[in-house]
Design an enzyme around this catalytic site. Structure first.
Site, PDB file in Angstrom:
ATOM      1  N   PHE A   1      -6.171   0.997   4.489  1.00  0.00           N
ATOM      2  CA  PHE A   1      -6.646  -0.027   3.552  1.00  0.00           C
ATOM      3  C   PHE A   1      -7.735  -0.821   4.261  1.00  0.00           C
ATOM      4  CE2 PHE A   1      -7.094  -4.193   1.753  1.00  0.00           C
ATOM      5  CZ  PHE A   1      -7.208  -3.905   0.408  1.00  0.00           C
TER       6      PHE A   1
ATOM      7  N   ASP B   1     -10.392  -1.907  12.680  1.00  0.00           N
ATOM      8  CA  ASP B   1     -10.244  -2.913  11.624  1.00  0.00           C
ATOM      9  C   ASP B   1      -9.034  -3.779  11.978  1.00  0.00           C
ATOM     10  OD1 ASP B   1      -9.681  -4.437   9.419  1.00  0.00           O
ATOM     11  OD2 ASP B   1     -10.007  -2.845   7.953  1.00  0.00           O
TER      12      ASP B   1
ATOM     13  N   LYS C   1      -9.945 -12.384   7.618  1.00  0.00           N
ATOM     14  CA  LYS C   1      -8.726 -13.137   7.300  1.00  0.00           C
ATOM     15  C   LYS C   1      -8.531 -14.395   8.154  1.00  0.00           C
ATOM     16  CE  LYS C   1      -6.406  -9.893   4.422  1.00  0.00           C
ATOM     17  NZ  LYS C   1      -6.465  -8.432   4.488  1.00  0.00           N
TER      18      LYS C   1
HETATM   19  C1  LIG Z   1      -7.445  -7.567   3.777  1.00  0.00           C
HETATM   20  C2  LIG Z   1      -8.016  -6.434   4.529  1.00  0.00           C
HETATM   21  C3  LIG Z   1      -9.334  -6.017   4.319  1.00  0.00           C
HETATM   22  C4  LIG Z   1     -10.219  -6.601   3.232  1.00  0.00           C
HETATM   23  O1  LIG Z   1     -10.439  -7.957   3.408  1.00  0.00           O
HETATM   24  P1  LIG Z   1     -10.973  -8.824   2.156  1.00  0.00           P
HETATM   25  O2  LIG Z   1     -11.280 -10.160   2.765  1.00  0.00           O
HETATM   26  O3  LIG Z   1      -9.881  -8.872   1.148  1.00  0.00           O
HETATM   27  O4  LIG Z   1     -12.188  -8.126   1.656  1.00  0.00           O
HETATM   28  C5  LIG Z   1      -9.819  -5.002   5.114  1.00  0.00           C
HETATM   29  N1  LIG Z   1      -9.055  -4.414   6.052  1.00  0.00           N
HETATM   30  C6  LIG Z   1      -7.785  -4.786   6.276  1.00  0.00           C
HETATM   31  C7  LIG Z   1      -6.991  -4.106   7.344  1.00  0.00           C
HETATM   32  C8  LIG Z   1      -7.211  -5.792   5.524  1.00  0.00           C
HETATM   33  O5  LIG Z   1      -5.940  -6.138   5.709  1.00  0.00           O
END
Ligand SMILES: *Cc1c(COP(=O)(O)O)cnc(C)c1O
Length: 419
Positions: free
Chosen positions: A160, A245, A274
């Site tokens: 994700f 990520d 985040k």
């Molecule tokens: C939440 C998340 C995203 C996307 O972040 P947004 O600020 O919602 O665009 C990307 N990668 C990971 C692992 C995430 O948990």
């Protein structure tokens, strides 16, 4: 106007059948006037502090989701609020057409935290992932010498990385992907945790491996020990960039600054978001050395809001808070408590538990109910958590949660599943 009733739970209906309350009115209005791309629990939060949220009727809820880790420091952390207030009164936006006095300090501090030369600030996580993809491709053409438009990026099953069209195009979750094609080419998916599959997928056109060191949305899926260091080694050997990520896993959540730290792995690109915004503003970034991020030149990438003064003031404060190690230590210590309590529920209403630091994926016995049902019943007991993929519940309390509150929240879960 038609009344949309799809995806409305019995709890929603019960609430709505209630005598009109401020919350029921808000829920009905939100339901009538918003796209139904979310299915929120029927709680209307009015204010919050630390790990506690309060609804319109004054009922209190323990927040065990923390905005999917965007609220690692809890609601309204005084240090973060002070930084935001001070900056709000002074300067909030210049665009990157001009330089402001918060920019260098934020980028310098974040670069130091990551041990990297350069920072490229954006706003949301998905934008940071898109940025990493663009940088990796450009690096592939200009540095690695990949033929034009032939670059490949290897991604993982169960990933994700956000919701843009390019990103959902390489998701294998039908819900995230179906109906949104055609998709961007240039991505190959391999099984998460399988080093041999990764090795077999690498070609001379591979420019990057993009992965979550722990998969959050997938249900806090932790790869086998040695996997991340194995990926690092493969990437180095084949001249492939490793883009981690760490948007959900990074910045203290797992008990270390980065989830990659658990295996002593340093990626070529950190993708952050985040918690970087302190739960106040969206702040994301790609952090890498000059030989990688240096491929971007003026006009080739940007964002109107990326790196704005308010974001930089808050982001720099987040980095300062992380540089003491205090929050990481707290995630480790409370993580022990979390793991112990959850492990004790195994075989008693809970069929699987995965934890790293103050982060857990809990697979509830389907006989107890779906993840959604469990979260609804938790809500009725004053605990807010979020289900993911069927019967898994994700727990990511703010790192500032009091131990007694955490124990109380876990007692509610234990009681509810019958442990
Ligand atoms: C939440 C998340 C995203 C996307 O972040 P947004 O600020 O919602 O665009 C990307 N990668 C990971 C692992 C995430 O948990």
């Amino acid at each position: 106007m038609t009344t949309v009733t799809t995806g409305i739970t019995t709890t929603d209906q019960a609430r709505r059948a209630d005598l009109e309350t401020p919350s029921s009115r808000q829920l009905a209005r939100a339901d009538a006037r918003t796209a139904h791309n979310y299915h929120p629990l029927p709680v209307v939060v009015e204010h919050a502090e630390g790990a506690w949220m309060t609804d319109l009727e004054g009922a209190r809820y323990l927040d065990l989701l923390a905005g999917y880790s965007a609220l690692n420091f809890g609601h309204g952390h005084p240090t973060l609020l002070r930084a935001a207030h001070e900056q709000l009164d002074r300067l909030t936006l210049t665009s990157r057409a001009f330089v402001h006095d918060q920019f260098a300090d934020f980028c310098g501090a974040l670069g130091d935290l990551c041990g990297k030369d350069l920072v490229l600030p954006m706003n949301t996580g998905a934008e940071a992932v898109e940025t990493a993809i663009k940088v990796a491709r450009k690096w592939g053409y200009e540095v690695k010498g990949v033929a034009p438009d032939a670059a490949e990026i290897i991604v993982m099953s169960g990933n994700f990385h956000g919701r843009t069209t390019t990103i959902v195009g390489f998701s294998d979750d039908p819900e995230a992907r179906d109906g949104f094609g055609p998709f961007t080419p240039g991505f190959r998916t391999v099984t998460y945790g399988d080093l041999a599959a990764l090795q077999a997928a690498i070609t001379p056109a591979t420019v990057a491996v993009l992965l979550e060191p722990i998969q959050g949305e997938s249900g806090v899926v932790i790869p086998p020990l040695g996997y991340l260091s194995g990926v690092r080694e493969l990437c180095t050997r084949h001249g492939v960039l490793l883009a981690a990520d760490e948007i959900q896993a990074g910045l203290g959540r797992t008990g270390r600054t980065f989830a990659c730290d658990h295996e002593g792995v340093v990626p070529d690109l950190y993708v952050l978001g985040k918690a970087l915004g302190g739960g106040i503003v969206p702040v994301s970034a790609v952090v890498a050395d000059r030989d990688v991020l240096g491929v971007l030149r003026p006009g080739q990438h940007g964002s109107t809001f990326g790196g704005n003064p308010l974001a930089c003031a808050v982001g720099r404060t987040v980095v300062e808070m992380l540089s003491t190690g205090e929050h990481q230590a707290r995630a480790r210590d409370l993580g022990e408590v979390l793991r112990e309590r959850l492990d004790a529920m195994l075989g008693r209403g809970v069929v699987g538990v995965r934890t790293r630091g103050l982060w857990a994926g809990v697979d509830v016995d389907p006989r107890v109910g779906t993840g959604r049902e469990v979260c609804e019943r938790l809500m009725e007991r004053g605990v807010l958590a979020k289900d993911t993929h069927g019967s898994t519940i994700r727990l990511a309390p703010p790192l500032v949660i009091a131990e007694d509150d955490l124990l109380w929240g876990l007692d509610q879960l234990a009681d509810l599943v019958g442990a």
